[in-house]
Design a protein around this motif. Structure first.
Motif, PDB file in Angstrom:
ATOM      1  N   TYR A 248      35.681  43.603  31.011  1.00 35.34           N
ATOM      2  CA  TYR A 248      36.090  44.627  30.050  1.00 35.34           C
ATOM      3  C   TYR A 248      37.172  45.531  30.636  1.00 35.34           C
ATOM      4  CZ  TYR A 248      31.986  43.094  27.527  1.00 35.34           C
ATOM      5  OH  TYR A 248      31.068  42.325  26.859  1.00 35.34           O
ATOM      6  N   ARG A 249      37.225  45.567  31.947  1.00 32.36           N
ATOM      7  CA  ARG A 249      38.268  46.323  32.622  1.00 32.36           C
ATOM      8  C   ARG A 249      38.647  45.571  33.894  1.00 32.36           C
ATOM      9  NH1 ARG A 249      36.313  51.599  35.078  1.00 32.36           N
ATOM     10  NH2 ARG A 249      36.150  50.356  36.983  1.00 32.36           N
ATOM     11  N   VAL A 250      39.943  45.493  34.160  1.00 31.56           N
ATOM     12  CA  VAL A 250      40.427  44.823  35.360  1.00 31.56           C
ATOM     13  C   VAL A 250      41.100  45.854  36.254  1.00 31.56           C
ATOM     14  CG1 VAL A 250      41.961  43.069  36.298  1.00 31.56           C
ATOM     15  CG2 VAL A 250      40.725  42.618  34.182  1.00 31.56           C
ATOM     16  N   ASP A 251      40.556  45.996  37.473  1.00 32.71           N
ATOM     17  CA  ASP A 251      41.171  46.925  38.426  1.00 32.71           C
ATOM     18  C   ASP A 251      42.310  46.256  39.203  1.00 32.71           C
ATOM     19  OD1 ASP A 251      39.354  48.890  37.706  1.00 32.71           O
ATOM     20  OD2 ASP A 251      37.872  48.194  39.163  1.00 32.71           O
ATOM     21  N   SER A 252      42.115  44.991  39.517  1.00 27.09           N
ATOM     22  CA  SER A 252      43.187  44.264  40.224  1.00 27.09           C
ATOM     23  C   SER A 252      43.012  42.769  39.973  1.00 27.09           C
ATOM     24  CB  SER A 252      43.133  44.549  41.730  1.00 27.09           C
ATOM     25  OG  SER A 252      41.950  43.989  42.303  1.00 27.09           O
ATOM     26  N   ILE A 253      44.141  42.094  39.958  1.00 25.49           N
ATOM     27  CA  ILE A 253      44.112  40.636  39.809  1.00 25.49           C
ATOM     28  C   ILE A 253      45.317  40.051  40.567  1.00 25.49           C
ATOM     29  CG2 ILE A 253      45.433  40.639  37.647  1.00 25.49           C
ATOM     30  CD1 ILE A 253      43.782  38.194  36.777  1.00 25.49           C
ATOM     31  N   LYS A 254      45.078  38.951  41.203  1.00 26.67           N
ATOM     32  CA  LYS A 254      46.157  38.310  41.977  1.00 26.67           C
ATOM     33  C   LYS A 254      46.029  36.810  41.848  1.00 26.67           C
ATOM     34  CE  LYS A 254      48.097  37.780  46.616  1.00 26.67           C
ATOM     35  NZ  LYS A 254      47.926  38.075  48.069  1.00 26.67           N
ATOM     36  N   LEU A 255      47.134  36.215  41.444  1.00 24.04           N
ATOM     37  CA  LEU A 255      47.178  34.746  41.395  1.00 24.04           C
ATOM     38  C   LEU A 255      47.361  34.208  42.806  1.00 24.04           C
ATOM     39  CD1 LEU A 255      49.418  33.763  38.347  1.00 24.04           C
ATOM     40  CD2 LEU A 255      47.028  33.199  38.663  1.00 24.04           C
ATOM     41  N   CYS A 256      46.568  33.223  43.164  1.00 28.32           N
ATOM     42  CA  CYS A 256      46.724  32.555  44.450  1.00 28.32           C
ATOM     43  C   CYS A 256      47.094  31.099  44.189  1.00 28.32           C
ATOM     44  CB  CYS A 256      45.437  32.614  45.276  1.00 28.32           C
ATOM     45  SG  CYS A 256      44.906  34.296  45.637  1.00 28.32           S
ATOM     46  N   SER A 257      47.575  30.441  45.192  1.00 25.88           N
ATOM     47  CA  SER A 257      47.966  29.034  45.053  1.00 25.88           C
ATOM     48  C   SER A 257      47.335  28.231  46.170  1.00 25.88           C
ATOM     49  CB  SER A 257      49.493  28.895  45.097  1.00 25.88           C
ATOM     50  OG  SER A 257      49.856  27.544  45.204  1.00 25.88           O
TER      51      SER A 257
ATOM     52  N   ILE B  27      42.447  32.644  41.233  1.00 27.40           N
ATOM     53  CA  ILE B  27      42.711  34.073  41.102  1.00 27.40           C
ATOM     54  C   ILE B  27      41.691  34.869  41.915  1.00 27.40           C
ATOM     55  CG2 ILE B  27      43.744  33.820  38.804  1.00 27.40           C
ATOM     56  CD1 ILE B  27      41.159  34.946  37.631  1.00 27.40           C
ATOM     57  N   LEU B  28      42.140  36.024  42.393  1.00 21.40           N
ATOM     58  CA  LEU B  28      41.254  37.040  42.981  1.00 21.40           C
ATOM     59  C   LEU B  28      41.229  38.195  42.000  1.00 21.40           C
ATOM     60  CD1 LEU B  28      42.520  37.017  46.697  1.00 21.40           C
ATOM     61  CD2 LEU B  28      40.502  35.891  45.774  1.00 21.40           C
ATOM     62  N   ILE B  29      40.048  38.515  41.460  1.00 21.41           N
ATOM     63  CA  ILE B  29      39.952  39.499  40.384  1.00 21.41           C
ATOM     64  C   ILE B  29      38.847  40.494  40.698  1.00 21.41           C
ATOM     65  CG2 ILE B  29      38.414  38.014  39.009  1.00 21.41           C
ATOM     66  CD1 ILE B  29      39.803  39.186  36.512  1.00 21.41           C
ATOM     67  N   SER B  30      39.110  41.744  40.325  1.00 23.05           N
ATOM     68  CA  SER B  30      38.127  42.815  40.540  1.00 23.05           C
ATOM     69  C   SER B  30      38.138  43.711  39.316  1.00 23.05           C
ATOM     70  CB  SER B  30      38.481  43.613  41.799  1.00 23.05           C
ATOM     71  OG  SER B  30      37.590  44.679  41.972  1.00 23.05           O
ATOM     72  N   GLY B  31      36.920  44.110  38.827  1.00 20.74           N
ATOM     73  CA  GLY B  31      36.863  44.975  37.669  1.00 20.74           C
ATOM     74  C   GLY B  31      35.464  45.119  37.118  1.00 20.74           C
ATOM     75  N   LEU B  32      35.396  45.726  35.930  1.00 21.13           N
ATOM     76  CA  LEU B  32      34.134  45.950  35.254  1.00 21.13           C
ATOM     77  C   LEU B  32      33.825  44.743  34.387  1.00 21.13           C
ATOM     78  CD1 LEU B  32      32.129  48.337  35.178  1.00 21.13           C
ATOM     79  CD2 LEU B  32      33.244  49.057  33.047  1.00 21.13           C
ATOM     80  N   CYS B  33      32.667  44.125  34.630  1.00 23.08           N
ATOM     81  CA  CYS B  33      32.389  42.877  33.924  1.00 23.08           C
ATOM     82  C   CYS B  33      30.903  42.740  33.633  1.00 23.08           C
ATOM     83  CB  CYS B  33      32.870  41.677  34.742  1.00 23.08           C
ATOM     84  SG  CYS B  33      31.981  41.469  36.292  1.00 23.08           S
ATOM     85  N   GLU B  34      30.648  41.758  32.798  1.00 24.98           N
ATOM     86  CA  GLU B  34      29.268  41.412  32.438  1.00 24.98           C
ATOM     87  C   GLU B  34      29.087  39.917  32.708  1.00 24.98           C
ATOM     88  OE1 GLU B  34      26.353  41.687  28.534  1.00 24.98           O
ATOM     89  OE2 GLU B  34      28.505  41.317  28.272  1.00 24.98           O
ATOM     90  N   ARG B  35      28.007  39.573  33.382  1.00 24.40           N
ATOM     91  CA  ARG B  35      27.706  38.167  33.668  1.00 24.40           C
ATOM     92  C   ARG B  35      26.347  37.860  33.051  1.00 24.40           C
ATOM     93  NH1 ARG B  35      27.345  35.287  39.646  1.00 24.40           N
ATOM     94  NH2 ARG B  35      26.377  33.340  38.954  1.00 24.40           N
ATOM     95  N   LYS B  36      26.294  36.796  32.227  1.00 26.46           N
ATOM     96  CA  LYS B  36      25.029  36.476  31.573  1.00 26.46           C
ATOM     97  C   LYS B  36      24.874  34.975  31.395  1.00 26.46           C
ATOM     98  CE  LYS B  36      27.021  37.254  26.957  1.00 26.46           C
ATOM     99  NZ  LYS B  36      26.911  38.049  25.712  1.00 26.46           N
TER     100      LYS B  36
END
Length: 868
Positions: free
Chosen positions: A430-439, A405-414
């Motif tokens: 916590y928020r997803v601006d865009s997501i795209k399934l790739c193969s 997947i290609l994903i963009s959004g508001l996130c927390e990494r810990k």
């Protein structure tokens, strides 16, 4: 039941109105129930002046008529069969006289024109479907001879010696030593005719008056001719017409007939061996010098089209999945996270997702982040990602798992500490601006299509010729080794048959002389040896009887068989479609018995003769190979549960093997597994790839030969290069469809009895190998995968046992290298990396899977069409 029959007719005309000879074919043409009445399939031959005739079996006095295109009718002409009461109705057009011969013939559009014709009888209409076949009269004559020779060879040589010495060993009827027993028989009979048993019979004859033994005629002559020197008297005459001589005459006649046919068979075989030797030598020379290969543009284009189709399917599924994710993902964060937004960052990631984490629908393991293996680089125990999925949308979790997947959004990494000093990384969106399934498959296919299209352009500039790759060079070297052995074997066979033939002319001359003697001196023949002391006390009679019995027993024939063969030898005009079916039956039987080592049952000869000489069905030939724990029932005209009767049904039986429960136990068996292959012969000449496919679909679906898609169904036909759009670059690509794109479930193969199509038998062998090879098993010892406890894998090329070697793939998939102990053919048994279905690579000649257009050593999975 129909009250009429349709047969082929051979008619000789004395004049336009007089029939000199009319011969009907041995078999009637099969009547097929139609909506309007009946239909028949006939075969036309442009150079043969034959006819189709209709005869009412109940002597009905009705005149049939052809229905013309404008709806009008043209009556058929009645012809009475000379010497019989049969009346045949025949369609006759214009009379044509021969220029160089006396007489002529009627042109008949009903038979000699391809297409459909309709004939009105009483209440029924008969549709005659005329098909053309590109066979000359000479080729048809060769076809009939080849059929009889094959039948003789199968019956005479019960160890299959003449045709299978290239592949197997066994006792040989045609050894020179067997001619000694024939010579012993002739020696014994020649001594018999020098001093045969005789009996005195009383006749009337003229003798001198002194020696007269009077008859009533004698007294009348004495009165009417008182001075005659000779009078009619009873006289005793020595006669050779005894029961003992009648039996010897029978033996001579049968031996003469047997030897005559053996002579014809061996001459045919010798010529065949010579021709095969020459052809294999040419093939060997071509392969030995081959450094390049010509790529078939059609196969490469088919490969590109297939990959584009797969890409289109993947893109369609990706589109559906992305639309589903748009519904399932929470784009805006919920109120409970508003106060924590200061700790979040906006990021974009390329993630390769693994399985679900802790069975949570919105949390997944991550294998790669932006192309990097973070787990391995950082030493983390695992990496996971949590997404804001709507639990009310079914299927979203399954779409994301094991995807890229290609994903963009508001996130927390810990980084989170775990027990035993381990840690993990967690990414929470916590928020997803865009997501795209790739193969990954989409990317791979796109790159491969671009590569192939570039290659296509380059090949066009190179006239489609490229060098052989390393594996193809090895395959050709292996094929050359096999060809060398075959050349040696064919050379030996040619020498042996030539030596066997040298003494036959003299033996036949001696037998012909004996035949003429008994034909002159005996009135009839006795088929059972008389129970007299002559055959005990007279050494010549005893020798003749013993030699005849030994030679006949060693040839595997019986008196009833010879009687049946005499009838078959008298075959004249035949239903060629039926003849093709029965010829195909012989080819199937030869391959199963001579190549693949299935031994027929004791009564197989009488059953085979029943199949080829009578209109019978459900004729079963049981065959077994004890060494491989396999058996076969080959049925001619088997009636299925739905009442339909395909030409050939091959039922294969093998044990169901049960794996050991532990390292101390052994493999066991539990009942039998049954597999079925259905074959149907179609003797037509105008078929194309599309019409062949339509015939196969009709047999599979409408007639249900597949019995609910559980049986593979193939048709056998004599049409060369019928495949217009081949998918295989191998030599069979234009002639056969082995179902390489449908998991080998249905297709068609080219098999022709014509003189120049001798190698077409390999197509049938490849098909039978396709059916049998995957049924072989390799039973490994429980403590080691590569340690074999037992296996029954045999060579698809010659049927001999194979030596196994376990050699797994780089990904750890099972892979076996199987080498034939006789011809050295290398077979690779492995599995598809995508669907795990078994795959077999049998070299250039015997591989039946689809292969890559430019890399014939790489097979394409027939089940999922994965291009390996």
């Amino acid at each position: 039941m129909a009250d009429f029959e349709v047969r082929y007719l051979d008619i000789s005309w004395k004049s336009p109105g007089t029939v000199k000879k009319l011969i009907a074919s041995n078999d009637a043409i099969e009547l097929i129930d139609d909506a309007d009445g009946y239909s028949v399939d006939t075969v036309t031959f442009p150079k043969s002046f034959k006819y189709v005739g209709i005869r009412f079996t109940d002597e009905k006095n009705v005149q049939p008529a052809t229905i013309l295109a404008d709806g009008s009718r043209k009556p058929l002409t009645p012809l009475k069969e000379p010497g019989s009461e049969n009346v045949w109705w025949v369609q006759l057009d214009d009379w044509t006289s021969f220029k160089d011969l006396s007489g002529g013939y009627y042109y008949s559009s009903l038979y000699r024109t391809a297409g459909k014709s309709k004939v009105k009888l009483t209440d029924e209409i008969v549709t005659i479907n005329n098909h053309t076949v590109n066979f000359s009269a000479d080729e048809l004559e060769y076809f009939l001879k080849d059929f009889k020779n094959d039948l003789w060879l199968l019956i005479l040589d019960q160890s299959s010696s003449l045709t299978s010495k290239v592949e197997s060993k066994g006792a040989d009827l045609f050894e020179l030593s067997n001619l000694e027993y024939l010579a012993d028989f002739i020696d014994g009979v020649e001594k018999i005719i020098k001093k045969p048993t005789i009996e005195l019979i009383e006749k009337s004859g003229k003798v001198s008056r002194r020696r007269v033994r009077p008859l009533p005629t004698t007294f009348r002559e004495t009165i009417s001719q008182p001075h005659a020197r000779q009078l009619t008297s009873r006289v005793s005459v020595e006669s050779y017409d005894t029961n003992e001589n009648r039996y010897v005459a029978y033996c001579v006649t049968r031996m003469r007939y047997l030897l005559k046919n053996m002579h014809k068979v061996v001459i045919t075989q010798r010529n065949l061996y010579k021709r095969r030797l020459e052809q294999e030598e040419v093939r060997l020379e071509e392969l030995a010098e081959q450094k390049t290969k010509k790529v078939d543009q059609r196969v490469l284009q088919s490969e590109i089209n297939t990959l584009k189709g797969q890409l289109s399917n993947i893109q369609f599924e990706l589109g559906r999945s992305n639309r589903l994710l748009e519904q399932a993902l929470v784009i805006e964060p919920s109120d409970e996270f508003q106060d924590e937004c200061f700790g979040l960052v906006h990021r974009s990631y390329e993630l390769i997702i693994g399985d679900r984490f802790a069975n949570q629908d919105n949390c997944f393991f991550v294998n790669y982040i932006d192309g990097r293996d973070i787990k391995r680089e950082s030493g983390a125990h695992y990496v996971n990602v949590k997404l804001p999925l709507n639990p009310n949308i079914d299927g979203a979790s399954e779409r994301i798992a094991k995807s890229k997947i290609l994903i963009s959004g508001l996130c927390e990494r810990k980084k989170v500490g775990l027990a035993t000093s381990k840690f993990c990384f967690q990414i929470t969106f916590y928020r997803v601006d865009s997501i795209k399934l790739c193969s990954q498959a989409e990317e791979k296919l796109s790159a491969e299509i671009i590569s192939l299209e570039r290659q296509e352009k380059a090949l066009a500039q190179q006239d489609w010729v490229i060098p052989l790759d390393k594996q193809e060079v090895l395959d050709i070297q292996k094929e050359c080794e096999i060809l060398k052995k075959r050349c040696e074997s064919f050379g030996d066979l040619y020498e042996r048959t030539s030596n066997w033939l040298k003494s036959l002319p003299v033996l036949e001359q001696r037998l012909n002389k004996l035949f003429r003697f008994f034909n002159k001196h005996t009135s009839k023949m006795v088929t059972v040896c008389p129970n007299t002391m002559t055959f005990v006390q007279n050494p010549h009679y005893a020798k003749a009887k013993a030699s005849y019995k030994y030679f006949k027993d060693n040839s595997g024939v019986t008196d009833s068989f010879l009687d049946e063969m005499l009838k078959i030898d008298e075959i004249g005009l035949v239903n060629v479609a039926n003849l093709y079916e029965r010829w195909c039956l012989l080819q199937i039987l030869k391959i199963l018995s001579q190549t693949y080592g299935f031994k027929p049952e004791r009564e197989w000869k009488s059953k085979l003769l029943c199949a080829v000489s009578r209109n019978s069905y459900n004729i079963e030939l049981n065959m077994e190979c004890e060494e491989r724990q396999q058996r076969i029932i080959l049925t001619y005209e088997k009636q299925l549960k739905n009442g339909k009767r395909p030409d050939f049904v091959i039922d294969f039986f093998c044990p169901e093997y049960v794996e050991p429960s532990n390292s101390n136990s052994l493999w066991t068996t539990r009942g039998e597994k049954k597999y079925r292959l259905v074959l149907d012969a179609k003797f037509r000449g105008e078929e194309t790839e599309d019409t062949l496919a339509a015939i196969v679909d009709d047999l599979r679906l409408n007639k249900d030969y597949s019995e609910g898609d559980s049986n593979p169904v193939f048709i056998i036909h004599p049409v060369r290069k019928a495949i217009d759009n081949p998918t295989s670059p191998l030599e069979w690509g234009e002639n056969c469809n082995y179902g390489q794109t449908n998991a080998h479930k249905y297709g068609s193969i080219f098999l022709s009895p014509s003189i120049d199509s001798y190698r077409s038998a390999e197509h049938l062998q490849r098909l039978l190998g396709l059916f049998l090879q995957p049924k072989g098993v390799i039973l490994s010892n429980p403590w080691s995968t590569g340690n074999v406890a037992w296996h029954n894998m045999s060579c698809i090329g010659c049927g001999q046992p194979m030596v196994e070697k376990y050699s797994p793939t780089k990904r750890g998939k099972p892979r076996w290298e199987l080498t034939c102990s006789a011809c050295s053919l290398l077979t690779i048994k492995t599995v598809c990396r995508k669907c795990s279905k078994p795959l077999f690579k049998n070299g250039l000649k015997w591989t039946y899977h689809r292969t890559r257009a430019t890399q014939t050593s790489n097979v394409v999975c027939p089940s999922c069409e994965e291009f390996l």
